[in-house]
Scaffold this motif. Sequence first.
Motif, PDB file in Angstrom:
ATOM      1  N   LYS A  55      35.071 -53.637-115.811  1.00  0.00           N
ATOM      2  CA  LYS A  55      35.508 -52.608-116.684  1.00  0.00           C
ATOM      3  C   LYS A  55      35.354 -51.134-116.089  1.00  0.00           C
ATOM      4  O   LYS A  55      36.223 -50.264-116.352  1.00  0.00           O
TER       5      LYS A  55
ATOM      6  N   ARG B  92      34.395 -50.364-113.025  1.00  0.00           N
ATOM      7  CA  ARG B  92      35.116 -50.320-111.899  1.00  0.00           C
ATOM      8  C   ARG B  92      36.441 -49.550-112.143  1.00  0.00           C
ATOM      9  O   ARG B  92      36.845 -48.611-111.361  1.00  0.00           O
ATOM     10  N   LYS B  93      37.150 -49.997-113.182  1.00  0.00           N
ATOM     11  CA  LYS B  93      38.516 -49.536-113.427  1.00  0.00           C
ATOM     12  C   LYS B  93      38.342 -48.049-113.763  1.00  0.00           C
ATOM     13  O   LYS B  93      39.190 -47.150-113.338  1.00  0.00           O
ATOM     14  N   ASP B  94      37.548 -47.832-114.685  1.00  0.00           N
ATOM     15  CA  ASP B  94      37.178 -46.694-115.187  1.00  0.00           C
ATOM     16  C   ASP B  94      36.745 -45.538-113.799  1.00  0.00           C
ATOM     17  O   ASP B  94      37.264 -44.238-113.993  1.00  0.00           O
TER      18      ASP B  94
ATOM     19  N   ALA C 199      37.387 -45.982-110.810  1.00  0.00           N
ATOM     20  CA  ALA C 199      38.390 -45.720-109.845  1.00  0.00           C
ATOM     21  C   ALA C 199      39.583 -44.650-110.592  1.00  0.00           C
ATOM     22  O   ALA C 199      40.001 -43.992-109.998  1.00  0.00           O
ATOM     23  N   GLN C 200      39.852 -44.864-111.794  1.00  0.00           N
ATOM     24  CA  GLN C 200      40.559 -43.889-112.608  1.00  0.00           C
ATOM     25  C   GLN C 200      39.944 -42.529-112.353  1.00  0.00           C
ATOM     26  O   GLN C 200      40.704 -41.414-112.009  1.00  0.00           O
ATOM     27  N   ALA C 201      38.824 -42.247-112.443  1.00  0.00           N
ATOM     28  CA  ALA C 201      37.918 -41.123-112.174  1.00  0.00           C
ATOM     29  C   ALA C 201      38.125 -40.653-110.990  1.00  0.00           C
ATOM     30  O   ALA C 201      38.376 -39.505-110.812  1.00  0.00           O
TER      31      ALA C 201
ATOM     32  N   ALA D  40      40.560 -41.362-108.841  1.00  0.00           N
ATOM     33  CA  ALA D  40      41.899 -40.807-108.544  1.00  0.00           C
ATOM     34  C   ALA D  40      42.190 -39.507-109.175  1.00  0.00           C
ATOM     35  O   ALA D  40      43.023 -38.753-108.532  1.00  0.00           O
ATOM     36  N   LEU D  41      41.558 -39.363-110.409  1.00  0.00           N
ATOM     37  CA  LEU D  41      41.726 -37.980-110.992  1.00  0.00           C
ATOM     38  C   LEU D  41      41.223 -36.931-110.432  1.00  0.00           C
ATOM     39  O   LEU D  41      41.991 -35.748-110.068  1.00  0.00           O
TER      40      LEU D  41
ATOM     41  N   LYS E 286      43.492 -36.551-107.351  1.00  0.00           N
ATOM     42  CA  LYS E 286      44.893 -35.716-107.677  1.00  0.00           C
ATOM     43  C   LYS E 286      44.849 -34.422-108.170  1.00  0.00           C
ATOM     44  O   LYS E 286      45.582 -33.434-107.983  1.00  0.00           O
TER      45      LYS E 286
END
Length: 121
Positions: A55, A57-59, A61-63, A65-66, A69
């Motif tokens: 869980k 890792r997903k958060d 990874a999203q951070a 990526a943001l 970007k």
Amino acid sequence: MSKTTDHRITIRLKPDEYALLTVKAGTKPISTFLRDLALKEAAERRKPNTPAPLKDRKDLAQALALLGKSGLSQSMAELARGVRLGTLPISEETEAQIETGCRDIATMKSALMCALGIQER
């Protein structure tokens, strides 16, 4: 920045040898697996690299990526470059704040990549 005293060893493997090592290494990077095999005693002293829970890792990874970007690091680098070249007139204090911002962004990126178990290039 300080220079590292680590040394790198490179070996050539045939595809079947590499495949065998990949299977035997499991979730560990092959270099870690081989180092642990070769230096059992030293491996016991090393701090284990435990990945974050799925869980998290997903958060993370999203951070990451943001952050990528957002273009924030590129924008800060452009501002810093403009200050250094003199094309962006600015006070020394503001220049120091821009440089600090660049370092902070790089630190955040490194921390996120480390937490995700991703090696930087």
